[in-house]
Design a protein around this motif. Sequence first.
Motif, PDB file in Angstrom:
ATOM      1  N   GLY A 259     -15.004  88.420  22.475  1.00 57.25           N
ATOM      2  CA  GLY A 259     -15.384  89.562  23.292  1.00 57.25           C
ATOM      3  C   GLY A 259     -14.157  90.127  23.991  1.00 57.25           C
ATOM      4  N   ARG A 260     -14.267  90.373  25.287  1.00 55.01           N
ATOM      5  CA  ARG A 260     -13.127  90.886  26.058  1.00 55.01           C
ATOM      6  C   ARG A 260     -12.447  89.789  26.880  1.00 55.01           C
ATOM      7  N   GLN A 261     -12.769  88.531  26.563  1.00 52.13           N
ATOM      8  CA  GLN A 261     -12.264  87.418  27.380  1.00 52.13           C
ATOM      9  C   GLN A 261     -10.749  87.322  27.377  1.00 52.13           C
ATOM     10  N   GLU A 262     -10.118  87.759  26.285  1.00 52.92           N
ATOM     11  CA  GLU A 262      -8.657  87.698  26.211  1.00 52.92           C
ATOM     12  C   GLU A 262      -8.006  88.524  27.327  1.00 52.92           C
ATOM     13  N   GLU A 263      -8.715  89.524  27.834  1.00 50.46           N
ATOM     14  CA  GLU A 263      -8.177  90.357  28.907  1.00 50.46           C
ATOM     15  C   GLU A 263      -8.131  89.627  30.247  1.00 50.46           C
ATOM     16  N   TYR A 264      -8.906  88.542  30.365  1.00 54.11           N
ATOM     17  CA  TYR A 264      -9.078  87.908  31.668  1.00 54.11           C
ATOM     18  C   TYR A 264      -8.512  86.497  31.747  1.00 54.11           C
ATOM     19  N   VAL A 265      -8.133  85.933  30.624  1.00 48.08           N
ATOM     20  CA  VAL A 265      -7.583  84.583  30.623  1.00 48.08           C
ATOM     21  C   VAL A 265      -6.071  84.638  30.753  1.00 48.08           C
ATOM     22  N   SER A 266      -5.507  83.675  31.472  1.00 51.67           N
ATOM     23  CA  SER A 266      -4.055  83.600  31.641  1.00 51.67           C
ATOM     24  C   SER A 266      -3.602  82.156  31.497  1.00 51.67           C
ATOM     25  N   THR A 267      -2.591  81.947  30.694  1.00 48.97           N
ATOM     26  CA  THR A 267      -1.926  80.650  30.603  1.00 48.97           C
ATOM     27  C   THR A 267      -0.759  80.644  31.595  1.00 48.97           C
ATOM     28  N   GLY A 268      -0.587  79.524  32.291  1.00 44.79           N
ATOM     29  CA  GLY A 268       0.472  79.498  33.288  1.00 44.79           C
ATOM     30  C   GLY A 268       0.919  78.093  33.645  1.00 44.79           C
ATOM     31  N   PRO A 269       1.954  78.007  34.478  1.00 41.81           N
ATOM     32  CA  PRO A 269       2.521  76.719  34.869  1.00 41.81           C
ATOM     33  C   PRO A 269       1.752  76.068  36.018  1.00 41.81           C
ATOM     34  N   MET A 270       1.756  74.743  36.022  1.00 38.03           N
ATOM     35  CA  MET A 270       1.235  73.932  37.113  1.00 38.03           C
ATOM     36  C   MET A 270       2.322  72.919  37.467  1.00 38.03           C
ATOM     37  N   CYS A 271       2.574  72.685  38.738  1.00 43.46           N
ATOM     38  CA  CYS A 271       3.669  71.784  39.094  1.00 43.46           C
ATOM     39  C   CYS A 271       3.538  71.315  40.541  1.00 43.46           C
ATOM     40  N   ARG A 272       4.286  70.263  40.866  1.00 43.13           N
ATOM     41  CA  ARG A 272       4.248  69.731  42.231  1.00 43.13           C
ATOM     42  C   ARG A 272       5.187  70.475  43.170  1.00 43.13           C
ATOM     43  N   TYR A 273       6.211  71.098  42.618  1.00 40.55           N
ATOM     44  CA  TYR A 273       7.243  71.729  43.443  1.00 40.55           C
ATOM     45  C   TYR A 273       7.366  73.205  43.095  1.00 40.55           C
ATOM     46  N   ALA A 274       7.395  74.045  44.142  1.00 43.28           N
ATOM     47  CA  ALA A 274       7.362  75.491  43.950  1.00 43.28           C
ATOM     48  C   ALA A 274       8.554  76.010  43.160  1.00 43.28           C
ATOM     49  N   GLU A 275       9.704  75.360  43.288  1.00 42.44           N
ATOM     50  CA  GLU A 275      10.892  75.876  42.610  1.00 42.44           C
ATOM     51  C   GLU A 275      10.792  75.771  41.087  1.00 42.44           C
ATOM     52  N   ASP A 276       9.802  75.030  40.574  1.00 40.94           N
ATOM     53  CA  ASP A 276       9.649  74.913  39.126  1.00 40.94           C
ATOM     54  C   ASP A 276       8.790  76.017  38.527  1.00 40.94           C
ATOM     55  N   LEU A 277       8.063  76.755  39.350  1.00 37.09           N
ATOM     56  CA  LEU A 277       7.177  77.800  38.827  1.00 37.09           C
ATOM     57  C   LEU A 277       7.943  78.886  38.087  1.00 37.09           C
ATOM     58  N   LEU A 278       8.985  79.403  38.710  1.00 38.40           N
ATOM     59  CA  LEU A 278       9.731  80.517  38.124  1.00 38.40           C
ATOM     60  C   LEU A 278      10.407  80.144  36.810  1.00 38.40           C
ATOM     61  N   PRO A 279      11.191  79.050  36.753  1.00 44.52           N
ATOM     62  CA  PRO A 279      11.812  78.713  35.465  1.00 44.52           C
ATOM     63  C   PRO A 279      10.801  78.395  34.373  1.00 44.52           C
ATOM     64  N   MET A 280       9.675  77.793  34.741  1.00 44.00           N
ATOM     65  CA  MET A 280       8.650  77.533  33.731  1.00 44.00           C
ATOM     66  C   MET A 280       8.076  78.825  33.177  1.00 44.00           C
ATOM     67  N   LEU A 281       7.762  79.778  34.072  1.00 41.01           N
ATOM     68  CA  LEU A 281       7.188  81.041  33.621  1.00 41.01           C
ATOM     69  C   LEU A 281       8.174  81.816  32.758  1.00 41.01           C
ATOM     70  N   LYS A 282       9.460  81.779  33.107  1.00 42.88           N
ATOM     71  CA  LYS A 282      10.469  82.440  32.282  1.00 42.88           C
ATOM     72  C   LYS A 282      10.444  81.916  30.855  1.00 42.88           C
ATOM     73  N   ILE A 283      10.256  80.618  30.727  1.00 42.94           N
ATOM     74  CA  ILE A 283      10.217  79.998  29.403  1.00 42.94           C
ATOM     75  C   ILE A 283       8.915  80.341  28.689  1.00 42.94           C
ATOM     76  N   MET A 284       7.793  80.169  29.377  1.00 42.89           N
ATOM     77  CA  MET A 284       6.482  80.337  28.753  1.00 42.89           C
ATOM     78  C   MET A 284       6.196  81.778  28.357  1.00 42.89           C
ATOM     79  N   ALA A 285       6.797  82.743  29.058  1.00 50.81           N
ATOM     80  CA  ALA A 285       6.571  84.153  28.733  1.00 50.81           C
ATOM     81  C   ALA A 285       7.180  84.545  27.396  1.00 50.81           C
ATOM     82  N   GLY A 286       8.176  83.791  26.942  1.00 48.23           N
ATOM     83  CA  GLY A 286       8.776  84.062  25.645  1.00 48.23           C
ATOM     84  C   GLY A 286       9.298  85.475  25.532  1.00 48.23           C
ATOM     85  N   PRO A 287       8.955  86.175  24.444  1.00 45.59           N
ATOM     86  CA  PRO A 287       9.508  87.518  24.214  1.00 45.59           C
ATOM     87  C   PRO A 287       9.023  88.569  25.208  1.00 45.59           C
ATOM     88  N   LYS A 288       7.971  88.284  25.977  1.00 47.49           N
ATOM     89  CA  LYS A 288       7.452  89.263  26.932  1.00 47.49           C
ATOM     90  C   LYS A 288       7.989  89.052  28.341  1.00 47.49           C
TER      91      LYS A 288
END
Length: 528
Positions: A259-288
């Motif tokens: 259906g339209r579920q792809e519009e509402y789902v998001s894959t993202g990082p989970m971590c114990r320390y805030a400083e890891d969120l940004l580098p993880m997202l940079k990697i996981m975003a890939g070409p985008k």
Amino acid sequence: MALGCLQRLQVWLFKALVGLLFAVFRLLSPSSGVSGRKLPPITDPLLALSATQLAKKIRRREVSSVEVVQAYIDRIQEVNPLLNAVIKDRFSAALQEAAQVDKLIEEETGGEEVLEDRLPLLGVPLSVKESFSLQGMPNATGLISRRGFVSTVDAPPVALLKRAGAIPLGVTNTSELCMWCESNNHLHGITRNPYDLDRIPGGSSGGEGSILGGAGAVIGIGADIGGSIRMPCFFCGVFGHKTTPGIVSNENQYPPYSGRQEEYVSTGPMCRYAEDLLPMLKIMAGPKVNMLSLNTKVDLKKLRFFTIPHDGGSMMTYPVNKDLMQIQKQVVQRLEADLGVKVQEVHFPELKYGFQIWTTYMGLPDDKGKPPQPFAELMGEPGRPVWPLWELLKRFLGKSEHTAAAIGLGLLEMSPLSKPSASVIQLKEKLQKEMEELLGTDGVLLYPSHPRVAPKHHHPLFRPFDFAYTGVINILGLPVTQCPLGLNDEGLPLGVQVVAGKLQDHLTLAMALYLEKTFGGWRDPGAN
């Protein structure tokens, strides 16, 4: 705009029926068998370092990847018998990969900077939600009929993290078919909260939240279609980010989105320390990755801040707990005192219909008119769809392979509440316009993560609609970071959602760093 009287009556009757049925389910459910026990405190100092710090130490040869991986294996073996978070490990393969990392570093002639640029997470252990394909690991998502299914490929964000040098240690438990806020299923059992084993870790990424909160992992990966990253991170006292939709790939996850579920789902990082969120997202975003402004330095003093203390009194959700109201007020006070900003309290009447908005949009067909796959079909795969009423009867007799929550969702699908509503669509469109105008490109909003702290096991069955506090943000398509804010008097995590405008993920990630510094971030559950 109000819902009609008839629809209000249907909501009330359905809510009463759900409460009655789930009360019976609760009475039939066995106890966890670990009441009163606590997690041991961490003793290895390696477990108290962020992934960013670990990667730096590994590159500098101050510690070996084998030592780090072994420290996390030891911790998992220590706490997992209590948590039941990691359902399948790959410890032997992980140690071999760590040894290869150490050899690579010994042979590297380009220097630390080359390794950091090419392999920013080199040698760092990673946990993976079992709904993601991880080569050689199960991908059943708690469904007994998928027992024995093993992934032959890596989901794209998992592959990107591995390519950046991260070493997966295993896969973690989920709710059945990833559509409930408690990670419990009849294939792998029930996962527990590291701060109180009698409480839930959330779902559907509850295994991730639990093992991260219990210091058995430092970084992990989850997916969120109604709060499946944010609720576990909130209940387990860690950080999690629901990315702007369409940035991180959702391919090779089970169950598939329709259906339209792809519009509402998001894959993202989970971590114990805030400083890891940004580098993880940079990697996981890939070409985008260039669609986001992740390299932009954020000056919090130049942002506009807003707070919404509750949803306005929905008949579907319960009132926000006073501890959560108070901690959000403290965040407002600290922002105003530390940054010299004014935090404006705002209200949106449409938020009262957060659940109705979520369920309406989850049921909409795609642009070709194809409706989403019925949940009853997913429950029956690879065979015929299940009959929820028949499964309900079997459940009373102790014969169903499905959890009470899954059966309840199957019943909900049959109710008028699951049918798309034109009035609800109008409510959402109005809320969307107002929220986007409010936030723009420099606005940040504080909103409760949930009406209460981590509930006791099975208690969400009495309050099945409280996830609306996270679910409505999915339908609005906004990025949001879940941030821990210390513990209440019972030793349970407090937290808040930090929301920004579309593609403004860098604003909420910067706020996570500020809130970690201000409120202390993750706390060792064994030390409390």
